[in-house]
Write an enzyme that holds these catalytic residues in place. Structure first.
Site, PDB file in Angstrom:
ATOM      1  N   ASN A 151       0.839  -1.210   0.000  1.00 18.77           N
ATOM      2  CA  ASN A 151       0.000   0.000   0.000  1.00 18.77           C
ATOM      3  C   ASN A 151       0.872   1.257   0.000  1.00 18.77           C
ATOM      4  O   ASN A 151       1.829   1.340   0.765  1.00 18.77           O
ATOM      5  CB  ASN A 151      -0.887   0.040   1.247  1.00 18.77           C
ATOM      6  CG  ASN A 151      -1.518  -1.293   1.553  1.00 18.77           C
ATOM      7  OD1 ASN A 151      -2.249  -1.852   0.752  1.00 18.77           O
ATOM      8  ND2 ASN A 151      -1.200  -1.843   2.726  1.00 18.77           N
ATOM      9  N   GLU A 184       8.689  -4.713  -1.443  1.00 10.40           N
ATOM     10  CA  GLU A 184       7.544  -3.819  -1.235  1.00 10.40           C
ATOM     11  C   GLU A 184       7.907  -2.374  -1.566  1.00 10.40           C
ATOM     12  O   GLU A 184       7.090  -1.621  -2.086  1.00 10.40           O
ATOM     13  CB  GLU A 184       7.031  -3.922   0.205  1.00 10.40           C
ATOM     14  CG  GLU A 184       6.627  -5.335   0.636  1.00 10.40           C
ATOM     15  CD  GLU A 184       5.658  -6.028  -0.323  1.00 10.40           C
ATOM     16  OE1 GLU A 184       4.850  -5.327  -0.978  1.00 10.40           O
ATOM     17  OE2 GLU A 184       5.701  -7.263  -0.431  1.00 10.40           O
TER      18      GLU A 184
END
Length: 704
Positions: A151, A184
């Site tokens: 995210n 990530e």
């Protein structure tokens, strides 16, 4: 209490009304109303915190976040927690690592904090595009099925992927954290800034993040040169930098599909004359992304012909639908130790005159050097013989990554029916001179698979394997055993040892190497004398197992006592160790039923030489209780438990099983079990054939 969101791929629509598709990007204004004793996090920084009372007079906090950048719905996120954080600012990006209070206090997220900023800076410099957000939160969640999620500005992790404990020192955990964090963080550009148009191009996100994860991880942990070969590809070729820059700039805050990437690569290729391609970038790449599987290249060195086909399981009757697949394959190769110019295979078969070898047995060829291409190689017998001979004379003439690949390929080709097991075994003769533990691991996984340890003991192959392997294992075994005894800290930076040492030691002990058994008793006794002593975690499982096996009820009872007062990480190791007992009466334990792990215990016991009969008796005698506890879902593995055995009287055993199932199972379950039994029978017959071949070969070669 803890709330954390995971919205990829299609769960944003369950949180707020939206067009929940990756190409429909928007800006988001997020406000969260929550209990005042908790903190709320989202993609953007907080701009306002106020309070409100509800109709019952209870006080709530309202946290308002800044408007987000233009982004896809699936990377919006929020976390409501009572965590603490550590923080550091890197080039204006405020980085905070959040975790449970005691974990932060104990310093478990310090390592993550130390590497996060440098990875961000490394990628900014490499891609030449700065990170567009003012802050990034990384949150360690105690339980998170996805493992980690990118995210934008609020990256979530399973605790074990972000926390580094002192006890993790020898476990390879550091490497895992560096790799996961890099992956990530790579997504902040590939996935978040530029997003795939639709989910069928998800690999654009994942492929590029997986590529950069190694570059980032190797940057912060240089000793982690696990895929240095892949990293070199990048550095030796600066054009890639400009390529990603133009791709990212063009599609920032927008979406791309694979053809967009090919167009940008094509532009870079056209602007230079060093690299000549046999076809357009799109044509080459479509051959890899638009058809499934990957190729195996078969060589005939007397003619210099290479042919390709899809790598399939030839032993599996169902895989007849072989496609007429051709890939456009780049072939990096070396001849007699010197690198050759890159070649391309763009048809199903092609003749390369420069690959024809002479009569001399010193004339050898190696394809896919340093694993730079995505395919397997099936050499002809002539070349395999020459490579085997070369390995015996001078193993370092072939780079380590290529030795690993050679062995990996030949065992995979054996397993899938392309070549005979004897070819693979010929390549293991040199192993006394092999000091790379990753290569040993590959060999041992193939010759002594974990799930067959007990089975193999009952075959005539065991004493042959023992003699053949131990002779070759001694040098590398003694090297590591010496370190374990005298200087275990030296292994702190040896990533491969942390991951692969267990298999080496487990095999040495299983083969009955006296020093390995002594070492186990030694370290286990040390632990019994002072329970605060830590057995080195990289071989803990093996040491505990053989510590119990070599001991008596005293050692077993100690493991049982520790099992009953231990925390979760050790539980499985101790359960496993308890099942290693050599005295069968120790395996009959009344306490078995009080455990939540009954089915695990049965599986551990079944896998042991003396345990098969015991587990079988336990299952049959306690069937009513077992099936009540586990219901109709009782792990089918327990059904098939005894079918792993190698008893000579196999048919009688299957008959016994059949009778038992017919008495205890409902009609529908009987059908399922009959299928299992049939495949277990078939596997057993196949395994016998396979092991007989290995035994025959060993018989001839064991004294070499």
């Amino acid at each position: 209490m803890l709330i954390a969101s995971q919205l990829e791929p299609t769960y944003a629509r369950t949180v707020y009304p939206c067009f929940d598709e990756p190409a429909m990007k928007a800006t988001f204004n997020i406000r969260i109303v929550h209990d005042p004793s908790y903190v709320a996090l989202s993609n953007m920084p907080v701009i306002d915190v106020s309070e409100m009372k509800d109709e019952n007079g209870s006080l709530w906090t309202i946290t308002t976040f800044n408007t987000s950048l233009k982004m896809s719905t699936y990377i919006t996120a929020f976390v409501i927690c009572d965590f603490d954080y550590v923080t550091r600012t890197e080039r204006g990006n405020e980085i905070r690592i959040w975790a449970r209070k005691e974990a932060v206090k104990n310093g478990y997220v310090d390592y993550a904090l130390n590497i996060t900023g440098p990875i961000f800076s490394f990628l900014e410099d490499l891609l030449n595009i700065s990170y567009p957000l003012p802050k990034t939160d990384l949150v360690a969640l105690p339980d998170f099925e996805a493992g980690a999620m990118e995210n934008w500005g609020l990256i979530t992790f399973q605790e074990s992927s972000l926390m580094y404990l002192p006890s993790d020192r020898l476990t390879g955990r550091k490497a895992m954290i560096a790799i996961t964090a890099s992956h990530e963080i790579g997504h902040q550009w590939f996935g978040n800034l530029v997003t795939m148009n639709w989910w069928n191009d998800l690999w654009l996100n994942e492929g590029l993040a997986s590529y950069f994860e190694y570059l980032g991880a190797t940057f912060v942990e240089p000793k982690l040169s696990l895929v240095s070969a892949k990293a070199e590809l990048f550095h030796e070729d600066e054009i890639k930098g400009s390529l990603f820059l133009s791709y990212l700039k063009t599609f920032s805050f927008s979406n791309a599909n694979q053809d967009d990437l090919w167009t940008h690569i094509q532009m870079v290729v056209d602007a230079q004359d060093e690299v000549q391609l046999p076809a357009s970038v799109k044509k080459i790449m479509d051959s890899w992304t638009c058809q499934n599987g990957f190729p195996v290249l078969t060589l005939n060195l007397s003619t210099g012909t290479i042919s390709q086909e899809q790598f399939l399981n030839k032993k599996n009757e169902n895989s007849t639908d072989s496609y007429n697949n051709t890939w456009i394959v780049p072939i990096s190769w070396m001849r007699n130790g010197s690198s050759q110019p890159l070649l391309w295979l763009d048809k199903s078969s092609k003749m390369f005159p420069e690959m024809q070898v002479s009569e001399s047995e010193y004339d050898w060829i190696l394809l896919n050097v340093n694993l730079s291409g995505y395919y397997r190689v099936n050499y002809d017998q002539l070349n395999l013989k020459r490579l085997a001979r070369l390995l015996e004379n001078d193993p370092k003439a072939i780079p380590a990554v290529s030795r690993l690949q050679l062995i990996s390929d030949v065992f995979a080709l054996t397993q899938f029916g392309y070549t005979q097991i004897e070819s693979a075994l010929e390549l293991t003769k040199y192993l006394a001179r092999e000091d790379e533990i990753s290569i040993w691991n590959m060999v041992l996984l193939n010759l002594v698979p974990d799930n067959l340890e007990s089975t193999l003991k009952n075959y005539e192959v065991y004493p042959l394997l023992k003699k053949y392997l131990l002779k070759r294992m001694l040098p590398i075994y003694h090297y590591y055993a010496g370190l374990i005894r005298q200087n275990v800290d030296a292994l702190e930076d040896d990533y491969f040892a942390q991951v692969y040492l267990e298999k080496l030691f487990a095999t040495a002990c299983w083969l009955g190497l006296q020093d390995c058994l002594d070492l186990s008793s030694e370290l286990y006794a040390k632990w019994m004398d002072s329970p605060e002593y830590n057995i080195p975690s990289l071989i803990e499982r093996t040491i505990c197992c053989y510590g119990v096996a070599m001991g008596s009820d005293k050692e077993w009872n100690f493991a049982w006592e520790m099992y009953n007062k231990t925390n979760s990480t050790e539980e499985d190791i101790l359960l496993y160790a308890l099942s290693c007992a050599r005295e069968s009466w120790l395996l009959y334990s009344d306490t078995l039923f009080s455990s939540n792990y009954t089915s695990d215990i049965i599986l551990h016991v079944v896998a042991k030489d003396i345990g098969q009969r015991i587990a079988w008796e336990f299952v049959t005698e306690n069937w009513p209780l077992l099936s009540e506890r586990y219901g109709k879902q009782l792990p089918l593995v327990v059904y098939s438990a005894p079918s792993k055995t190698a008893q000579t009287n196999l048919m009688y055993l299957f008959f016994q099983l059949q009778v038992f199932y017919n008495m205890t199972l409902e009609e529908d379950e009987r059908v399922a079990t009959a299928v299992l039994l049939k495949s277990a029978k078939f596997e057993n017959i196949k395994r016998r054939e396979h092991l007989t071949k290995i035994a025959d070969w060993l018989q001839k070669n064991v004294d070499d």
